[in-house]
Each structure stands twice: as C-alpha cells, then as structure tokens.
Scaffold this motif. Structure first.
Motif, short mmCIF file in Angstrom:
data_model
loop_
_atom_site.label_atom_id
_atom_site.label_comp_id
_atom_site.label_asym_id
_atom_site.label_seq_id
_atom_site.Cartn_x
_atom_site.Cartn_y
_atom_site.Cartn_z
N LYS A 136 0.83 -1.20 0.00
CA LYS A 136 0.00 0.00 0.00
C LYS A 136 0.87 1.25 0.00
CE LYS A 136 -3.65 -2.43 2.54
NZ LYS A 136 -4.47 -2.46 3.78
N LEU A 137 0.26 2.37 -0.38
CA LEU A 137 1.01 3.60 -0.60
C LEU A 137 1.44 4.27 0.71
CD1 LEU A 137 1.92 5.62 -2.86
CD2 LEU A 137 -0.20 6.86 -2.37
N ASP A 138 2.69 4.71 0.73
CA ASP A 138 3.24 5.55 1.79
C ASP A 138 3.67 6.88 1.16
OD1 ASP A 138 3.07 3.31 3.59
OD2 ASP A 138 4.92 2.56 2.68
N LEU A 139 3.69 7.95 1.95
CA LEU A 139 3.98 9.27 1.41
C LEU A 139 4.95 10.05 2.30
CD1 LEU A 139 0.34 10.38 0.51
CD2 LEU A 139 2.09 9.62 -1.12
N TYR A 140 5.77 10.86 1.65
CA TYR A 140 6.63 11.82 2.36
C TYR A 140 6.34 13.18 1.75
CZ TYR A 140 10.88 13.71 4.53
OH TYR A 140 11.78 14.44 5.29
N VAL A 141 5.77 14.08 2.56
CA VAL A 141 5.32 15.36 2.04
C VAL A 141 5.98 16.50 2.79
CG1 VAL A 141 3.09 14.39 1.37
CG2 VAL A 141 3.32 15.54 3.59
N SER A 142 6.02 17.66 2.13
CA SER A 142 6.50 18.89 2.74
C SER A 142 5.34 19.87 2.77
CB SER A 142 7.67 19.47 1.94
OG SER A 142 8.10 20.71 2.50
N VAL A 143 4.92 20.26 3.95
CA VAL A 143 3.78 21.16 4.10
C VAL A 143 4.16 22.28 5.07
CG1 VAL A 143 1.98 19.49 3.54
CG2 VAL A 143 2.83 19.63 5.88
N THR A 144 3.34 23.33 5.10
CA THR A 144 3.63 24.44 5.99
C THR A 144 2.42 25.34 6.13
OG1 THR A 144 5.11 26.33 6.38
CG2 THR A 144 4.56 25.83 4.09
N GLN A 145 2.34 26.01 7.25
CA GLN A 145 1.37 27.07 7.44
C GLN A 145 1.99 28.43 7.11
OE1 GLN A 145 -1.90 26.63 8.61
NE2 GLN A 145 -1.60 24.41 8.68
N HIS A 146 3.30 28.51 7.23
CA HIS A 146 4.04 29.77 7.10
C HIS A 146 5.27 29.53 6.25
CE1 HIS A 146 6.46 33.27 8.30
NE2 HIS A 146 5.35 33.83 8.74
N TYR A 147 5.58 30.47 5.38
CA TYR A 147 6.70 30.29 4.45
C TYR A 147 8.03 30.06 5.14
CZ TYR A 147 8.04 35.12 5.55
OH TYR A 147 8.43 36.26 6.21
N ASN A 148 8.14 30.46 6.41
CA ASN A 148 9.42 30.36 7.10
C ASN A 148 9.56 29.07 7.91
OD1 ASN A 148 11.96 31.69 7.67
ND2 ASN A 148 11.23 31.97 9.77
N VAL A 149 8.52 28.25 7.94
CA VAL A 149 8.56 27.01 8.71
C VAL A 149 8.14 25.85 7.81
CG1 VAL A 149 7.66 25.74 10.69
CG2 VAL A 149 7.99 28.21 10.85
#
Length: 242
Positions: free
Chosen positions: A201-214
């Motif tokens: 089954k699928l696993d994921l590695y994502v890059s997310v943020t609420q703020h451009y600096n974090v």
C-alpha cells in the motif's frame, strides 16, 4: 555513478529482506525523522554514532539502508555572528545519500523499496485544484488539494483558503493536513511516494507548511493506519528559516 552502483549492488546482495513487523501486535509509530544537511541547533536531536535507517533513491533502485550519523557543530549562517557556532550539520557514513532518515522500532527494515514518485519536477508542487495520480501494485491513488466552500480567495497565493491535503483511494478519502485560513504564503509539495513498509500500500513523504518560514516534513505509512484511514502520520521533521 559506477562507484555508487557498485556499492549499491553489494548492499543489495548482502541484505536479507524482512517484512514490516508488529511488536506484541501493536505497531510502534513513535518514530524520529531527520534529513542530511545543516540546521538550527535546536532542530536536531540526533547524536553522532547513532544508527538510523535512510531511504536512498536512484533511477534503478530504492533502498532502505542503515546509516551511522555524524553530527557536527557548525556556524549557523542565518543567525550566528562571527565566531559563533550554534548550528548542527547531519551527515552519514555511506556515499549513498539518503532522502531522509528515520529511527524507531517495529515498522521499517533494511531492503529494497518500491518508489512510484520522487520530487524531480514541478509536478510535485501542490496548488489549488491540483492532483497527483499515483499507482502502486495495480492500485490507483490520488493526492490532491481541496479548498473550502468559502469562495473568498487568498491574495497572491497558490493554495485556497482553508486548503486540505487529501489522499483518495476509490471511495476512501483521508485529509492529511489542513491550512488555517490562508496561512502565510505556504507551499506544499509531494517529496516521495512508494511502499516503504512493504505492505503493498502507498506511503507518502510530504513537505507542508502554514508559514513560508517554517517547513514541516511528514512521513505517512499505511501499515499503522487505523480503521477508516489510508495512512497514518508516524514522524515529522520541522525546520525554520531565520
């Protein structure tokens, strides 16, 4: 490239592939996550000499390998004054650079890994109404951005107000991450997709943020997912700029 592939071939030949296992019937998900590179000192809790599993990717193979870490104290170019060294640099003992490193018990083992997506183009950027189709072992998934019913737009921003990162598989859908209102110039990307825990089954590695600096790097695995879930977040690595 020849040297790297020779080393990788030797590693492949020496590994005994083991499936993901449970400890007393319960998956252990208190994993630690990190990436190679230089960071603010308080963002790195790993220590020199520790052994971590790392995901190494090439065009031909993807592998989970055991790496021994070296943590060096270095000058933090963003905050240190002349003569100061408050930063930490993470490096590994093998020339096969890992995309990320993880430490924990009960889920992941050394050996070959199936990769169906890695961050090699702008297709990884997730914006309003964007979708990324992923196929693993004959099963189709879609990772997409869904906006709120509020039609008010966020000014000069690629993500909609109250955006949600959603994983879809047939009739099943799961919200992986949500934006608070408009955030502050956030950027979301899919870094990697595949089968890290070898359960098909699928696993994921994502890059997310609420703020451009974090930046929040998050690893989602399917094995420990609960009822009604496609994946479960097992680890995150949070870094900041200034």
């Amino acid at each position: 490239m020849k040297i790297k592939m020779t080393i990788l071939t030797l590693v492949l030949a020496s590994l005994i592939v083991a499936p993901a296992i449970k400890s007393d019937g319960i998956f252990q998900v208190d994993q630690k996550l990190i990436e190679p590179g230089a960071f603010h000192g308080d963002e790195v809790t790993a220590r020199s000499g520790e052994k971590w599993l790392g995901l190494h990717i090439t065009d031909e193979n993807s592998m989970l390998l055991t790496y021994r870490l070296t943590i060096d104290v270095v000058q933090d170019s963003l905050v240190d004054e002349v003569g100061q060294k408050t930063g930490k640099e993470v490096s590994v003992d093998l020339p096969l650079e890992p995309l990320f490193l993880i430490k924990g018990k009960g889920i992941l083992k050394e050996g070959p890994v199936t990769t169906v997506f890695d961050d090699t183009s702008s297709l990884s950027i997730l914006a309003e109404s964007s979708t990324i189709a992923l196929n693993l072992a004959g099963t189709s998934y879609v990772l997409k951005v869904a906006g709120s019913e509020d039609t008010t737009k966020c000014p000069n921003q690629s993500l909609p107000r109250n955006a949600r990162l959603v994983l879809v598989n047939g009739e099943s859908r799961q919200v992986l991450y949500s934006l608070q209102e408009c955030g502050s110039d956030p950027t979301w990307t899919l870094v990697w997709g595949g089968d890290l825990d070898r359960d098909g089954k699928l696993d994921l590695y994502v890059s997310v943020t609420q703020h451009y600096n974090v930046t929040e790097r998050k690893l989602f695995l399917s094995s420990p997912a609960g009822e009604g879930q496609l994946v479960k977040e097992v680890a995150e690595f949070v870094t900041s700029g200034c």
